[in-house]
Design a protein around this motif. Structure first.
Motif, mmCIF file in Angstrom:
data_model
loop_
_atom_site.group_PDB
_atom_site.id
_atom_site.type_symbol
_atom_site.label_atom_id
_atom_site.label_comp_id
_atom_site.label_asym_id
_atom_site.label_seq_id
_atom_site.Cartn_x
_atom_site.Cartn_y
_atom_site.Cartn_z
ATOM 1 N N MET A 62 0.844 -1.195 0.000
ATOM 2 C CA MET A 62 0.000 0.000 0.000
ATOM 3 C C MET A 62 0.888 1.256 0.000
ATOM 4 N N THR A 63 0.576 2.199 -0.879
ATOM 5 C CA THR A 63 1.347 3.439 -0.951
ATOM 6 C C THR A 63 1.142 4.257 0.312
ATOM 7 N N ALA A 64 2.225 4.755 0.905
ATOM 8 C CA ALA A 64 2.119 5.594 2.092
ATOM 9 C C ALA A 64 1.305 6.836 1.772
ATOM 10 N N LEU A 65 0.531 7.305 2.756
ATOM 11 C CA LEU A 65 -0.359 8.436 2.531
ATOM 12 C C LEU A 65 0.416 9.666 2.061
ATOM 13 N N ARG A 66 1.605 9.870 2.614
ATOM 14 C CA ARG A 66 2.383 11.049 2.222
ATOM 15 C C ARG A 66 2.878 10.961 0.785
ATOM 16 N N ARG A 67 2.876 9.762 0.187
ATOM 17 C CA ARG A 67 3.305 9.594 -1.199
ATOM 18 C C ARG A 67 2.123 9.509 -2.170
ATOM 19 N N ALA A 91 -14.991 12.234 -2.382
ATOM 20 C CA ALA A 91 -13.820 11.866 -3.176
ATOM 21 C C ALA A 91 -12.755 11.161 -2.346
ATOM 22 N N LEU A 92 -12.718 11.440 -1.058
ATOM 23 C CA LEU A 92 -11.620 10.937 -0.225
ATOM 24 C C LEU A 92 -11.498 9.414 -0.257
ATOM 25 N N PRO A 93 -12.597 8.639 -0.138
ATOM 26 C CA PRO A 93 -12.432 7.173 -0.211
ATOM 27 C C PRO A 93 -11.984 6.670 -1.578
ATOM 28 N N LEU A 94 -12.121 7.494 -2.622
ATOM 29 C CA LEU A 94 -11.628 7.114 -3.940
ATOM 30 C C LEU A 94 -10.148 7.437 -4.106
ATOM 31 N N ILE A 95 -9.638 8.334 -3.279
ATOM 32 C CA ILE A 95 -8.246 8.770 -3.371
ATOM 33 C C ILE A 95 -7.343 7.965 -2.446
ATOM 34 N N VAL A 96 -7.858 7.587 -1.274
ATOM 35 C CA VAL A 96 -7.038 6.842 -0.308
ATOM 36 C C VAL A 96 -7.709 5.509 0.012
ATOM 37 N N PRO A 97 -6.934 4.457 0.321
ATOM 38 C CA PRO A 97 -7.509 3.161 0.706
ATOM 39 C C PRO A 97 -8.264 3.263 2.025
ATOM 40 N N ALA A 98 -9.187 2.331 2.251
ATOM 41 C CA ALA A 98 -10.016 2.356 3.456
ATOM 42 C C ALA A 98 -9.171 2.326 4.727
ATOM 43 N N ALA A 99 -8.089 1.568 4.715
ATOM 44 C CA ALA A 99 -7.241 1.462 5.911
ATOM 45 C C ALA A 99 -6.586 2.793 6.269
ATOM 46 N N LEU A 117 -8.057 5.777 5.653
ATOM 47 C CA LEU A 117 -9.060 6.828 5.741
ATOM 48 C C LEU A 117 -9.023 7.581 7.071
ATOM 49 N N PRO A 118 -8.936 6.908 8.236
ATOM 50 C CA PRO A 118 -8.840 7.681 9.477
ATOM 51 C C PRO A 118 -7.622 8.609 9.512
ATOM 52 N N ALA A 119 -6.476 8.136 8.985
ATOM 53 C CA ALA A 119 -5.284 8.988 8.961
ATOM 54 C C ALA A 119 -5.487 10.182 8.043
ATOM 55 N N ALA A 120 -6.155 9.968 6.903
ATOM 56 C CA ALA A 120 -6.420 11.076 5.982
ATOM 57 C C ALA A 120 -7.359 12.092 6.615
ATOM 58 N N ILE A 121 -8.396 11.616 7.308
ATOM 59 C CA ILE A 121 -9.318 12.526 7.989
ATOM 60 C C ILE A 121 -8.597 13.281 9.089
ATOM 61 N N ALA A 122 -7.693 12.598 9.809
ATOM 62 C CA ALA A 122 -6.911 13.283 10.845
ATOM 63 C C ALA A 122 -6.026 14.364 10.239
ATOM 64 N N GLN A 123 -5.426 14.091 9.072
ATOM 65 C CA GLN A 123 -4.608 15.112 8.419
ATOM 66 C C GLN A 123 -5.463 16.290 7.964
ATOM 67 N N ASN A 124 -6.668 16.008 7.482
ATOM 68 C CA ASN A 124 -7.567 17.095 7.114
ATOM 69 C C ASN A 124 -7.957 17.928 8.332
ATOM 70 N N GLU A 125 -8.153 17.253 9.464
ATOM 71 C CA GLU A 125 -8.417 17.973 10.704
ATOM 72 C C GLU A 125 -7.249 18.881 11.064
#
Length: 391
Positions: free
Chosen positions: A1-6, A125-133, A135-143
């Motif tokens: 899985m590609t790291a979120l930062r990449r 769009a977020l679940p289409l851009i990042v994998p489900a696993a 998603l919490p980290a992506a939402i935390a970064q958006n926060e």
């Protein structure tokens, strides 16, 4: 899985929104100051604030089905362009000497409408851009993105307003332009793909889904209660700080400290969300808020007001990451725009009422007196939060 930062598309979207959210915080801090400087009326400031939030009540339900049907990337892009055009009209009107409260109401409404479409499209769009696993980290970064902008934006907005009333709005217009340029580089296909159906039927399908899920339904009603309180509180705090001899810079400093607590909470939430049950977070956060609100009444100045606000704001991101992540993973993506719009209508639809309520309570009871009806709402929400059952 590609790291979120990449993840290139997530990084582009996230980076553009850092700039845009900062600009919105700058102009959002300046807007009530501009109204108060123009008319001296907290009620007028509440009216403008309510206009900016009215789209969350009237536009969310029809916007959700459209976001599920359209290319969400185009929705994001058009939203940023139109919001930028609306906000740049403020300095133009100031230079021409024709600025009115009615124009500020219209600008606030246009920005709020664009924010509705942008927020729904980004969430879907977020679940289409990042994998489900992730998603919490992506939402935390958006926060963290929003909270960091909230930390830097209010002091900057206050300072820019002090240097020239037009400057915060020019800065916001530039931020919208930069965000729109960044969106041109998002490559992922973000089309919703929902089949066309009558708009009312599609909107009601989102409401039905929300109402049939006990966890989501109760969480949204609690969010509505807290949104009512904290939106009304914004104007109360501006007037309270001014009564305690704070100028525009002091008001900006107060909100900057307030937002600093939110940023710290967002950073903590990125780690804590894995270790806490949703039910624990919901009950704990609501009781913390109920305990903290009365402290605004005894805070001596903008710094102390900001510190109390920071303590309140620290708890919010943990709520958002835990609750939003769990709810987002429950909803099929082809329904996500409709369900999110229904949830936003229920939870954010109270905010124009809250803005008017803040103006009314402050005008009739004074800023300290206005705190006690808001505290009653938080106490009621805290009691209800003890009955939440997770999905």
């Amino acid at each position: 899985m590609t790291a979120l930062r990449r993840n290139r598309d997530f990084a582009v979207l996230w980076g553009g929104q850092v700039v845009s959210t900062l600009g919105a915080q700058v102009s959002g801090t300046a807007m009530p100051l501009l109204v108060l400087a123009t008319t001296g009326s907290p009620a007028d400031a509440g009216l403008v604030g309510a206009a900016g939030l009215l789209p969350f009540l009237v536009a969310n339900l029809p916007a959700g089905p459209l976001v599920d049907r359209w290319d969400r990337r185009k929705v994001l892009l058009v939203s940023e362009v139109m919001a930028g055009l609306a906000v740049v009209s403020v300095p133009v009107a100031m230079w021409l000497g024709v600025l009115t409260v009615a124009q500020l109401v219209a600008v606030a409404f246009a920005q709020g409408l664009c924010l509705v479409f942008f927020g729904l499209a980004e969430r879907a769009a977020l679940p289409l851009i990042v994998p489900a696993a992730q998603l919490p980290a992506a939402i935390a970064q958006n926060e963290a993105r929003g909270r960091a902008a909230g930390l830097a934006g209010p002091p900057l907005g206050g300072l820019l307003f002090g240097a020239g009333a037009a400057l915060p709005f020019l800065a916001d217009a530039v931020s919208y332009a930069l965000s729109a340029i960044g969106l041109l580089f998002v490559r992922k296909n973000l089309t919703g793909g929902a089949p066309p159906e009558p708009l009312l039927r599609a909107a009601l399908s989102g409401l039905r889904w929300v109402w049939r899920n006990p966890f989501v339904r109760t969480a949204i009603l609690l969010i509505a209660a807290s949104n009512l309180v904290f939106q009304a509180l914004l104007l109360v705090l501006v007037v309270l700080a001014q009564r305690r001899h704070a100028g525009p810079g002091g008001v900006g400093l107060m909100f900057g400290i307030y937002s600093g607590g939110g940023l710290a909470g967002a950073l903590a939430a990125a780690r804590l969300h894995r270790h806490l049950a949703a039910r624990t977070v919901i009950a704990g956060v609501n009781w913390v808020w109920a305990a903290l609100l009365p402290l605004f009444a005894v805070a001596a100045g903008p710094v102390q007001l900001g510190l109390v606000g920071a303590a309140c704001a620290f708890a919010g991101p943990l709520w958002n990451v835990v609750v939003v992540s769990e709810a987002t993973l429950l909803v099929p993506n082809e329904l996500l725009g409709r369900v999110t719009s229904a949830a936003m209508t229920m939870s954010w639809g109270v905010m124009p009422v809250a803005s008017l309520l803040g103006g009314y309570l402050t005008s009739s009871l004074g800023p300290v007196g206005a705190l006690w009806p808001l505290e009653a709402v938080l106490l009621a929400a805290a009691v209800v939060s003890l009955r939440v059952r997770t999905a």
